[in-house]
Design a protein around this motif. Sequence first.
Motif, PDB file in Angstrom:
ATOM      1  N   ASP A  35       0.863  -1.259   0.494  1.00  0.00           N
ATOM      2  CA  ASP A  35      -0.019  -0.208  -0.090  1.00  0.00           C
ATOM      3  C   ASP A  35       0.826   0.913   0.035  1.00  0.00           C
ATOM      4  O   ASP A  35       0.207   2.157   0.267  1.00  0.00           O
ATOM      5  CB  ASP A  35      -0.807   0.204   1.303  1.00  0.00           C
ATOM      6  N   ALA A  54      -0.361  -3.363  -5.791  1.00  0.00           N
ATOM      7  CA  ALA A  54      -0.661  -2.697  -5.009  1.00  0.00           C
ATOM      8  C   ALA A  54      -1.643  -2.080  -5.598  1.00  0.00           C
ATOM      9  O   ALA A  54      -2.577  -1.636  -5.583  1.00  0.00           O
ATOM     10  CB  ALA A  54       0.616  -1.206  -5.997  1.00  0.00           C
ATOM     11  N   GLN A  90      -1.750   4.820  -2.959  1.00  0.00           N
ATOM     12  CA  GLN A  90      -1.818   5.783  -3.571  1.00  0.00           C
ATOM     13  C   GLN A  90       0.081   5.430  -4.551  1.00  0.00           C
ATOM     14  O   GLN A  90       0.115   6.431  -5.321  1.00  0.00           O
ATOM     15  CB  GLN A  90      -1.977   7.387  -3.096  1.00  0.00           C
ATOM     16  N   LYS A 131       1.220   3.549  -6.590  1.00  0.00           N
ATOM     17  CA  LYS A 131       1.104   2.584  -7.309  1.00  0.00           C
ATOM     18  C   LYS A 131       1.950   3.053  -8.076  1.00  0.00           C
ATOM     19  O   LYS A 131       2.765   1.947  -8.980  1.00  0.00           O
ATOM     20  CB  LYS A 131      -0.330   2.377  -7.793  1.00  0.00           C
ATOM     21  N   ASP A 132       2.297   4.321  -9.428  1.00  0.00           N
ATOM     22  CA  ASP A 132       3.483   4.498  -9.990  1.00  0.00           C
ATOM     23  C   ASP A 132       5.175   4.289  -9.527  1.00  0.00           C
ATOM     24  O   ASP A 132       5.462   3.986  -9.990  1.00  0.00           O
ATOM     25  CB  ASP A 132       3.208   6.126 -10.048  1.00  0.00           C
ATOM     26  N   CYS A 173       5.110   0.441  -9.279  1.00  0.00           N
ATOM     27  CA  CYS A 173       5.058   0.397 -10.354  1.00  0.00           C
ATOM     28  C   CYS A 173       6.739   0.465 -11.111  1.00  0.00           C
ATOM     29  O   CYS A 173       7.088  -0.416 -11.686  1.00  0.00           O
ATOM     30  CB  CYS A 173       4.172   1.193 -11.380  1.00  0.00           C
ATOM     31  N   PHE A 221       4.195  -6.167 -12.325  1.00  0.00           N
ATOM     32  CA  PHE A 221       2.876  -5.421 -11.455  1.00  0.00           C
ATOM     33  C   PHE A 221       1.981  -5.015 -11.366  1.00  0.00           C
ATOM     34  O   PHE A 221       1.122  -5.482 -13.199  1.00  0.00           O
ATOM     35  CB  PHE A 221       3.234  -2.902 -11.755  1.00  0.00           C
ATOM     36  N   ASP A 236      -1.478  -3.507 -11.019  1.00  0.00           N
ATOM     37  CA  ASP A 236      -2.681  -2.806 -10.651  1.00  0.00           C
ATOM     38  C   ASP A 236      -4.268  -3.181  -9.203  1.00  0.00           C
ATOM     39  O   ASP A 236      -4.703  -4.003 -10.050  1.00  0.00           O
ATOM     40  CB  ASP A 236      -3.168  -1.741 -11.263  1.00  0.00           C
ATOM     41  N   SER A 271      -6.747  -1.625  -7.477  1.00  0.00           N
ATOM     42  CA  SER A 271      -6.947  -0.225  -6.662  1.00  0.00           C
ATOM     43  C   SER A 271      -8.711  -0.772  -5.891  1.00  0.00           C
ATOM     44  O   SER A 271      -8.865  -0.590  -5.461  1.00  0.00           O
ATOM     45  CB  SER A 271      -7.741   0.322  -7.646  1.00  0.00           C
TER      46      SER A 271
END
Length: 111
Positions: free
Chosen positions: A37, A73, A76, A78-79, A82, A90, A92, A94
């Motif tokens: 996270d 991930a 916030q 995530k980038d 990645c 990776f 995502d 969410s």
Amino acid sequence: MSMQGISNNRDGMALRVLSEKLSGAPQSTKLLISLSDGQPKAMPDYSGNSAAEDMKQIIKEYNRKGVIFLAAAIGQDKDAICQIYGQERFIDISDLKQLPIRLVQIIARYL
């Protein structure tokens, strides 16, 4: 009863310990899935580029030893996650309702 997070996570150390155990395992497929996270950060000296480079080096080292890394991930950062793991490693997630579906799809790829 007043426990709270204080942003100290040395993700690189956790990856190294788990990767070392996996690399010595007899199984032919060694898949390490990290659910995160946030980006690695342990003050005062483990954050930003130095923490990211530490993790990238560990991933590179143990990838050569046959450990497959995936990072899922949910936060916030995530980038940043990645960038550390690379687009090919990776996921995502969410939408947490998608987590079980995505994990089964990914694990099935390696069976």
